[in-house]
Design a protein around this motif. Sequence first.
Motif, PDB file in Angstrom:
ATOM      1  N   THR A 275       9.592  19.396 -15.077  1.00 27.18           N
ATOM      2  CA  THR A 275       8.162  19.507 -14.418  1.00 27.18           C
ATOM      3  C   THR A 275       7.069  19.482 -15.606  1.00 27.18           C
ATOM      4  OG1 THR A 275       8.472  22.024 -14.947  1.00 27.18           O
ATOM      5  CG2 THR A 275       8.892  21.318 -12.639  1.00 27.18           C
ATOM      6  N   GLN A 276       5.944  19.111 -15.417  1.00 31.68           N
ATOM      7  CA  GLN A 276       4.992  18.832 -16.118  1.00 31.68           C
ATOM      8  C   GLN A 276       4.488  20.268 -16.819  1.00 31.68           C
ATOM      9  OE1 GLN A 276       3.642  15.790 -17.100  1.00 31.68           O
ATOM     10  NE2 GLN A 276       2.066  16.823 -18.284  1.00 31.68           N
ATOM     11  N   ARG A 277       4.385  20.069 -18.227  1.00 31.86           N
ATOM     12  CA  ARG A 277       3.915  21.479 -18.811  1.00 31.86           C
ATOM     13  C   ARG A 277       2.325  21.445 -18.984  1.00 31.86           C
ATOM     14  NH1 ARG A 277       8.436  22.274 -23.628  1.00 31.86           N
ATOM     15  NH2 ARG A 277      10.271  22.684 -22.253  1.00 31.86           N
ATOM     16  N   LEU A 278       2.192  22.582 -18.952  1.00 38.19           N
ATOM     17  CA  LEU A 278       0.616  22.887 -18.805  1.00 38.19           C
ATOM     18  C   LEU A 278       0.073  22.915 -20.287  1.00 38.19           C
ATOM     19  CD1 LEU A 278       0.132  25.811 -16.443  1.00 38.19           C
ATOM     20  CD2 LEU A 278      -0.287  23.586 -15.966  1.00 38.19           C
ATOM     21  N   ALA A 279      -1.234  22.466 -20.752  1.00 35.18           N
ATOM     22  CA  ALA A 279      -1.891  22.214 -22.106  1.00 35.18           C
ATOM     23  C   ALA A 279      -2.971  22.962 -22.178  1.00 35.18           C
ATOM     24  CB  ALA A 279      -1.908  20.867 -22.524  1.00 35.18           C
ATOM     25  N   THR A 280      -3.407  23.444 -23.118  1.00 35.35           N
ATOM     26  CA  THR A 280      -4.760  23.963 -23.540  1.00 35.35           C
ATOM     27  C   THR A 280      -5.979  23.155 -22.601  1.00 35.35           C
ATOM     28  OG1 THR A 280      -4.040  25.029 -25.561  1.00 35.35           O
ATOM     29  CG2 THR A 280      -6.516  24.842 -25.080  1.00 35.35           C
ATOM     30  N   GLY A 281      -6.819  24.002 -21.814  1.00 32.58           N
ATOM     31  CA  GLY A 281      -7.851  23.332 -21.286  1.00 32.58           C
ATOM     32  C   GLY A 281      -7.686  22.984 -19.514  1.00 32.58           C
ATOM     33  N   ASP A 282      -6.360  22.868 -19.261  1.00 30.25           N
ATOM     34  CA  ASP A 282      -5.854  22.567 -18.024  1.00 30.25           C
ATOM     35  C   ASP A 282      -6.038  23.568 -17.237  1.00 30.25           C
ATOM     36  OD1 ASP A 282      -4.593  20.275 -18.746  1.00 30.25           O
ATOM     37  OD2 ASP A 282      -2.515  21.071 -18.658  1.00 30.25           O
TER      38      ASP A 282
ATOM     39  N   GLU B 237      11.238  33.897  -6.186  1.00 32.13           N
ATOM     40  CA  GLU B 237      12.469  33.406  -5.882  1.00 32.13           C
ATOM     41  C   GLU B 237      12.745  31.958  -5.975  1.00 32.13           C
ATOM     42  OE1 GLU B 237      14.918  36.253  -4.066  1.00 32.13           O
ATOM     43  OE2 GLU B 237      13.001  37.181  -3.239  1.00 32.13           O
ATOM     44  N   ASP B 238      11.805  31.179  -5.239  1.00 30.59           N
ATOM     45  CA  ASP B 238      11.814  29.987  -5.213  1.00 30.59           C
ATOM     46  C   ASP B 238      11.648  29.160  -6.429  1.00 30.59           C
ATOM     47  OD1 ASP B 238       9.235  29.973  -4.788  1.00 30.59           O
ATOM     48  OD2 ASP B 238       8.994  29.265  -2.825  1.00 30.59           O
ATOM     49  N   HIS B 239      11.106  29.762  -7.271  1.00 35.15           N
ATOM     50  CA  HIS B 239      10.457  29.155  -8.633  1.00 35.15           C
ATOM     51  C   HIS B 239       9.377  28.401  -8.494  1.00 35.15           C
ATOM     52  CE1 HIS B 239      13.501  25.759  -8.156  1.00 35.15           C
ATOM     53  NE2 HIS B 239      14.305  26.814  -7.666  1.00 35.15           N
ATOM     54  N   ALA B 240       8.826  28.007  -7.237  1.00 35.13           N
ATOM     55  CA  ALA B 240       7.534  27.224  -7.229  1.00 35.13           C
ATOM     56  C   ALA B 240       6.363  27.556  -8.219  1.00 35.13           C
ATOM     57  CB  ALA B 240       6.872  27.485  -5.921  1.00 35.13           C
ATOM     58  N   VAL B 241       6.177  28.959  -8.528  1.00 39.34           N
ATOM     59  CA  VAL B 241       5.197  29.113  -9.643  1.00 39.34           C
ATOM     60  C   VAL B 241       5.649  28.752 -11.003  1.00 39.34           C
ATOM     61  CG1 VAL B 241       3.870  30.915 -10.748  1.00 39.34           C
ATOM     62  CG2 VAL B 241       4.200  30.773  -8.285  1.00 39.34           C
ATOM     63  N   ALA B 242       6.973  28.814 -11.121  1.00 34.58           N
ATOM     64  CA  ALA B 242       7.645  28.387 -12.649  1.00 34.58           C
ATOM     65  C   ALA B 242       7.436  26.870 -12.566  1.00 34.58           C
ATOM     66  CB  ALA B 242       9.031  29.001 -12.649  1.00 34.58           C
ATOM     67  N   GLU B 243       7.539  26.296 -11.563  1.00 34.21           N
ATOM     68  CA  GLU B 243       7.578  24.793 -11.630  1.00 34.21           C
ATOM     69  C   GLU B 243       6.282  24.306 -11.720  1.00 34.21           C
ATOM     70  OE1 GLU B 243       9.497  22.427  -8.471  1.00 34.21           O
ATOM     71  OE2 GLU B 243      11.225  24.143  -8.241  1.00 34.21           O
ATOM     72  N   ALA B 244       5.100  24.887 -11.185  1.00 38.87           N
ATOM     73  CA  ALA B 244       3.857  24.450 -11.338  1.00 38.87           C
ATOM     74  C   ALA B 244       3.275  24.752 -12.693  1.00 38.87           C
ATOM     75  CB  ALA B 244       3.013  25.592 -10.335  1.00 38.87           C
ATOM     76  N   TYR B 245       3.839  25.739 -13.344  1.00 31.57           N
ATOM     77  CA  TYR B 245       3.617  26.121 -14.820  1.00 31.57           C
ATOM     78  C   TYR B 245       4.323  25.124 -15.929  1.00 31.57           C
ATOM     79  CZ  TYR B 245      -0.031  29.499 -13.651  1.00 31.57           C
ATOM     80  OH  TYR B 245      -1.159  30.275 -13.330  1.00 31.57           O
TER      81      TYR B 245
ATOM     82  N   VAL C 197       2.044  31.597 -20.948  1.00 33.36           N
ATOM     83  CA  VAL C 197       0.817  30.784 -20.590  1.00 33.36           C
ATOM     84  C   VAL C 197      -0.307  31.797 -20.593  1.00 33.36           C
ATOM     85  CG1 VAL C 197      -0.417  29.170 -18.989  1.00 33.36           C
ATOM     86  CG2 VAL C 197       1.815  28.852 -19.405  1.00 33.36           C
ATOM     87  N   VAL C 198      -1.383  31.607 -21.510  1.00 34.54           N
ATOM     88  CA  VAL C 198      -2.416  32.771 -21.438  1.00 34.54           C
ATOM     89  C   VAL C 198      -3.551  31.692 -20.833  1.00 34.54           C
ATOM     90  CG1 VAL C 198      -4.152  33.789 -22.980  1.00 34.54           C
ATOM     91  CG2 VAL C 198      -1.743  33.536 -23.785  1.00 34.54           C
ATOM     92  N   VAL C 199      -4.192  32.670 -19.629  1.00 35.27           N
ATOM     93  CA  VAL C 199      -5.078  31.879 -18.782  1.00 35.27           C
ATOM     94  C   VAL C 199      -6.578  32.767 -19.036  1.00 35.27           C
ATOM     95  CG1 VAL C 199      -5.732  31.689 -16.251  1.00 35.27           C
ATOM     96  CG2 VAL C 199      -3.541  31.716 -17.037  1.00 35.27           C
ATOM     97  N   ASP C 200      -7.332  31.882 -19.431  1.00 33.92           N
ATOM     98  CA  ASP C 200      -8.825  32.563 -19.786  1.00 33.92           C
ATOM     99  C   ASP C 200      -9.729  33.168 -18.492  1.00 33.92           C
ATOM    100  OD1 ASP C 200     -10.335  30.510 -18.422  1.00 33.92           O
ATOM    101  OD2 ASP C 200     -10.615  29.540 -20.880  1.00 33.92           O
ATOM    102  N   ALA C 201     -10.530  33.809 -18.860  1.00 34.34           N
ATOM    103  CA  ALA C 201     -11.340  34.401 -17.576  1.00 34.34           C
ATOM    104  C   ALA C 201     -11.910  33.354 -16.668  1.00 34.34           C
ATOM    105  CB  ALA C 201     -12.709  34.929 -18.227  1.00 34.34           C
TER     106      ALA C 201
ATOM    107  N   VAL D 206      -6.165  27.221 -18.934  1.00 31.10           N
ATOM    108  CA  VAL D 206      -5.239  27.559 -19.982  1.00 31.10           C
ATOM    109  C   VAL D 206      -5.928  27.651 -21.380  1.00 31.10           C
ATOM    110  CG1 VAL D 206      -3.062  26.740 -20.900  1.00 31.10           C
ATOM    111  CG2 VAL D 206      -3.459  26.494 -18.427  1.00 31.10           C
ATOM    112  N   ALA D 207      -5.648  28.559 -21.966  1.00 21.85           N
ATOM    113  CA  ALA D 207      -6.283  28.797 -23.223  1.00 21.85           C
ATOM    114  C   ALA D 207      -4.917  28.719 -24.399  1.00 21.85           C
ATOM    115  CB  ALA D 207      -6.653  30.332 -23.437  1.00 21.85           C
TER     116      ALA D 207
END
Length: 157
Positions: free
Chosen positions: A2-9, A96-104, A125-129, A133-134
């Motif tokens: 799965t695609q990893r998130l990066a700062t600013g996403d 349980e279906d790891h959908a959120v883990a996949e999205a992240y 993953v730290v999410v800003d206000a 993604v911070a």
Amino acid sequence: MTQRLATGDSAPDFTLLDAEGNKVSLSSLRGGNVVVYFYPAAATPGCTTEACDFRDNLASLGAAGYRVLGISPDPVRKLAAFSEQESLTFPLLSDEDHAVAEAYGAWGEKKNYGKTYEGLIRSTVVVDAEGRVALAQYNVRATGHVAKLRRDLGIDR
């Protein structure tokens, strides 16, 4: 993989059940910083170490403006027992279906004792206000991770 998130996403929104069966949505926490950490399995040695480390640093993280959410593929029942056993005072969420883990980007190929398989990659993953993604950290170690995260976020003890 799965695609990893990066700062600013833009952080993918989610709604999951916590250990008490209540729905928790990332969007409901907008306006504050949220530490979303993914761990493979409740009540295992590494995951217990990491969860207790977050528990023990929760006050200082909170004082710096951060809320903590732990996410694993465990069912709600197992999360409830783990939370009670370790006196955890932050939400543990069931994916349980790891959908959120996949999205992240926290679900993918892992290797252990020479075997390759799909599983949860210990990640934070730290999410800003504003819901962006911070900070995104993948393949983190359970021991010492919270101390490193605090340093990376500029939070002093």
